[in-house]
Design an enzyme around this catalytic site. Structure first.
Site, PDB file in Angstrom:
ATOM      1  N   LYS A  84       8.456   0.308   3.524  1.00 27.62           N
ATOM      2  CA  LYS A  84       9.267   0.939   2.742  1.00 27.62           C
ATOM      3  C   LYS A  84       9.471   2.398   3.309  1.00 27.62           C
ATOM      4  O   LYS A  84       8.974   2.661   4.393  1.00 27.62           O
ATOM      5  CB  LYS A  84       8.435   1.503   1.331  1.00 27.62           C
ATOM      6  CG  LYS A  84       8.222   0.027   0.324  1.00 27.62           C
ATOM      7  CD  LYS A  84       7.712   0.558  -0.814  1.00 27.62           C
ATOM      8  CE  LYS A  84       7.395  -0.554  -1.802  1.00 27.62           C
ATOM      9  NZ  LYS A  84       6.745  -0.237  -3.014  1.00 27.62           N
TER      10      LYS A  84
ATOM     11  N   PHE B 205       7.759   4.761 -14.110  1.00 32.10           N
ATOM     12  CA  PHE B 205       7.987   5.234 -12.837  1.00 32.10           C
ATOM     13  C   PHE B 205       9.317   4.551 -12.114  1.00 32.10           C
ATOM     14  O   PHE B 205       9.450   4.978 -10.990  1.00 32.10           O
ATOM     15  CB  PHE B 205       6.643   4.568 -11.845  1.00 32.10           C
ATOM     16  CG  PHE B 205       6.710   2.839 -12.228  1.00 32.10           C
ATOM     17  CD1 PHE B 205       7.225   2.034 -11.198  1.00 32.10           C
ATOM     18  CD2 PHE B 205       5.675   2.578 -12.824  1.00 32.10           C
ATOM     19  CE1 PHE B 205       7.404   0.605 -11.259  1.00 32.10           C
ATOM     20  CE2 PHE B 205       5.584   1.139 -13.027  1.00 32.10           C
ATOM     21  CZ  PHE B 205       6.342   0.345 -12.216  1.00 32.10           C
TER      22      PHE B 205
ATOM     23  N   ARG C 278       0.264 -10.340  -0.035  1.00 30.76           N
ATOM     24  CA  ARG C 278      -0.361  -9.272  -0.952  1.00 30.76           C
ATOM     25  C   ARG C 278      -1.953  -8.720  -0.778  1.00 30.76           C
ATOM     26  O   ARG C 278      -2.146  -7.765  -1.091  1.00 30.76           O
ATOM     27  CB  ARG C 278      -0.534 -10.042  -2.198  1.00 30.76           C
ATOM     28  CG  ARG C 278       0.739 -10.522  -2.936  1.00 30.76           C
ATOM     29  CD  ARG C 278       1.497  -9.243  -3.644  1.00 30.76           C
ATOM     30  NE  ARG C 278       1.047  -8.732  -4.828  1.00 30.76           N
ATOM     31  CZ  ARG C 278       1.718  -8.027  -5.607  1.00 30.76           C
ATOM     32  NH1 ARG C 278       2.826  -7.581  -5.212  1.00 30.76           N
ATOM     33  NH2 ARG C 278       0.956  -7.374  -6.358  1.00 30.76           N
TER      34      ARG C 278
ATOM     35  N   THR D 137      -1.413  -1.768  -5.636  1.00 29.45           N
ATOM     36  CA  THR D 137      -0.563  -0.913  -5.409  1.00 29.45           C
ATOM     37  C   THR D 137      -0.809   0.649  -5.256  1.00 29.45           C
ATOM     38  O   THR D 137      -0.127   1.206  -4.672  1.00 29.45           O
ATOM     39  CB  THR D 137       0.164  -1.150  -6.976  1.00 29.45           C
ATOM     40  OG1 THR D 137       0.217  -2.262  -7.274  1.00 29.45           O
ATOM     41  CG2 THR D 137       1.478  -0.062  -7.157  1.00 29.45           C
TER      42      THR D 137
ATOM     43  N   ARG E 277      -1.635  -0.543   2.735  1.00 27.51           N
ATOM     44  CA  ARG E 277      -1.618   0.450   1.708  1.00 27.51           C
ATOM     45  C   ARG E 277      -2.661   1.487   1.883  1.00 27.51           C
ATOM     46  O   ARG E 277      -2.408   2.909   1.829  1.00 27.51           O
ATOM     47  CB  ARG E 277      -1.411  -0.076   0.518  1.00 27.51           C
ATOM     48  CG  ARG E 277      -0.084  -0.700   0.113  1.00 27.51           C
ATOM     49  CD  ARG E 277       0.084  -1.460  -1.073  1.00 27.51           C
ATOM     50  NE  ARG E 277       1.434  -1.632  -1.443  1.00 27.51           N
ATOM     51  CZ  ARG E 277       1.675  -2.418  -2.612  1.00 27.51           C
ATOM     52  NH1 ARG E 277       0.814  -3.114  -3.215  1.00 27.51           N
ATOM     53  NH2 ARG E 277       2.822  -2.615  -3.029  1.00 27.51           N
TER      54      ARG E 277
ATOM     55  N   ASN F  11       3.955   3.821  -1.247  1.00 26.74           N
ATOM     56  CA  ASN F  11       2.726   3.014  -0.972  1.00 26.74           C
ATOM     57  C   ASN F  11       2.977   2.029   0.249  1.00 26.74           C
ATOM     58  O   ASN F  11       2.158   1.099   0.418  1.00 26.74           O
ATOM     59  CB  ASN F  11       2.090   2.228  -2.156  1.00 26.74           C
ATOM     60  CG  ASN F  11       3.443   1.313  -2.745  1.00 26.74           C
ATOM     61  OD1 ASN F  11       4.418   1.236  -2.235  1.00 26.74           O
ATOM     62  ND2 ASN F  11       2.871   0.453  -4.079  1.00 26.74           N
TER      63      ASN F  11
ATOM     64  N   HIS G  85       6.247  -3.519   0.367  1.00 23.43           N
ATOM     65  CA  HIS G  85       6.352  -4.278  -0.917  1.00 23.43           C
ATOM     66  C   HIS G  85       5.980  -5.771  -0.665  1.00 23.43           C
ATOM     67  O   HIS G  85       6.157  -6.123   0.580  1.00 23.43           O
ATOM     68  CB  HIS G  85       7.775  -4.250  -1.210  1.00 23.43           C
ATOM     69  CG  HIS G  85       8.216  -5.567  -2.060  1.00 23.43           C
ATOM     70  ND1 HIS G  85       8.074  -5.450  -3.609  1.00 23.43           N
ATOM     71  CD2 HIS G  85       8.633  -6.666  -1.960  1.00 23.43           C
ATOM     72  CE1 HIS G  85       8.264  -6.451  -3.920  1.00 23.43           C
ATOM     73  NE2 HIS G  85       8.880  -7.285  -3.138  1.00 23.43           N
TER      74      HIS G  85
HETATM   75  P1  IDP Z   1       3.364  -3.837  -6.361  1.00 21.29           P
HETATM   76  O1  IDP Z   1       4.380  -3.408  -5.403  1.00 21.29           O
HETATM   77  O2  IDP Z   1       2.011  -3.607  -6.067  1.00 21.29           O
HETATM   78  O3  IDP Z   1       3.709  -5.400  -6.797  1.00 21.29           O
HETATM   79  P2  IDP Z   1       4.473  -3.229  -9.003  1.00 21.29           P
HETATM   80  O4  IDP Z   1       3.880  -2.995 -10.362  1.00 21.29           O
HETATM   81  O5  IDP Z   1       5.374  -4.205  -8.992  1.00 21.29           O
HETATM   82  O6  IDP Z   1       3.513  -3.076  -7.727  1.00 21.29           O
HETATM   83  O7  IDP Z   1       5.273  -1.975  -8.877  1.00 21.29           O
HETATM   84  C1  IDP Z   1       6.635  -1.769  -7.804  1.00 21.29           C
HETATM   85  C2  IDP Z   1       6.378  -0.425  -7.067  1.00 21.29           C
HETATM   86  O8  IDP Z   1       6.621   0.762  -8.197  1.00 21.29           O
HETATM   87  C3  IDP Z   1       5.224  -0.137  -6.223  1.00 21.29           C
HETATM   88  O9  IDP Z   1       5.073  -0.838  -5.307  1.00 21.29           O
HETATM   89  C4  IDP Z   1       5.284   1.226  -6.320  1.00 21.29           C
HETATM   90  O10 IDP Z   1       6.079   1.804  -5.192  1.00 21.29           O
HETATM   91  C5  IDP Z   1       6.050   1.794  -7.636  1.00 21.29           C
HETATM   92  N1  IDP Z   1       4.965   2.008  -8.753  1.00 21.29           N
HETATM   93  C6  IDP Z   1       4.299   1.429  -9.392  1.00 21.29           C
HETATM   94  N2  IDP Z   1       3.513   1.780 -10.375  1.00 21.29           N
HETATM   95  C7  IDP Z   1       3.654   3.096 -10.219  1.00 21.29           C
HETATM   96  C8  IDP Z   1       3.254   4.356 -11.170  1.00 21.29           C
HETATM   97  O11 IDP Z   1       2.308   4.189 -11.824  1.00 21.29           O
HETATM   98  N3  IDP Z   1       3.651   5.544 -10.423  1.00 21.29           N
HETATM   99  C9  IDP Z   1       4.763   5.585  -9.439  1.00 21.29           C
HETATM  100  N4  IDP Z   1       4.918   4.538  -8.778  1.00 21.29           N
HETATM  101  C10 IDP Z   1       4.744   3.373  -9.151  1.00 21.29           C
HETATM  102 MG    MG Z   2       5.492  -5.960  -7.699  1.00 26.46          MG
END
Ligand code: IDP
Ligand code: MG
Length: 141
Positions: free
Chosen positions: A12, A60, A88, A94, A105, A115, A118
């Site tokens: 990212k 978010f 993963r 996350t 991460r 973070n 992806h």
């Molecule tokens: P993941 O990337 O671990 O699969 P997801 O729930 O799919 O997590 O969320 C996608 C992306 O959205 C995350 O990687 C992160 O960049 C952002 N994100 C997720 N939850 C939050 C939050 O609570 N606050 C701010 N950004 C978030």
């Molecule tokens: Mg995701």
């Protein structure tokens, strides 16, 4: 026998900006996953919104889209046995603070939004995410 599968990884904009993309790519190479395709791209709002459409409406979402267009990303197709789960696991949770020591991460993430990377969350979603960024001609084998 476990079947080889593909997954989509994105380094990212925060990680590219911090110049740790090379470190993350080294971690991928050391994991045994094979890099099948790689490119750098700066997403526009509609492509970021399309990619993350599943999160539309969440608190978010707007911040996520703004972040994802804030600089270049490096987008990779990875392949190997259990590639989705392996990538993963290598990324960690996350929220970088919840991610185990030694994960991407934990090492390179800044906060739950920024973070560093992806990864697809299932083989089926991986296929869709790969098609989103890579035309079939780039992945013939
Ligand atoms: P993941 O990337 O671990 O699969 P997801 O729930 O799919 O997590 O969320 C996608 C992306 O959205 C995350 O990687 C992160 O960049 C952002 N994100 C997720 N939850 C939050 C939050 O609570 N606050 C701010 N950004 C978030
Ligand atoms: Mg995701």
């Amino acid at each position: 026998m476990v079947k080889k599968e593909k997954t989509l990884a994105i380094i990212k904009p925060d990680a590219v900006g911090k110049k740790v993309a090379g470190e993350i790519i080294s971690m991928i190479e050391n994991s045994g996953l094979e890099i099948k395709s790689i490119k750098m791209a700066t997403l526009d709002t509609s492509s970021a919104a399309g990619f993350y459409a599943v999160h539309n409406g969440k608190s978010f979402y707007d911040g996520l889209i703004e972040f994802m267009v804030s600089g270049p990303c490096i987008i990779l197709v990875l392949e190997g046995e259990n590639a989705v789960e392996i990538w993963r696991g290598l990324m960690g949770a996350t929220d970088p603070q919840q991610a185990p020591q030694g994960t991407v991460r934990r090492k390179y993430g800044t906060d739950v939004r920024r973070n560093s990377c992806h990864g697809s969350d299932s083989a089926e979603n991986a296929q869709n995410e790969i098609s989103f960024f890579f035309p079939g001609i780039e992945l013939l084998k």
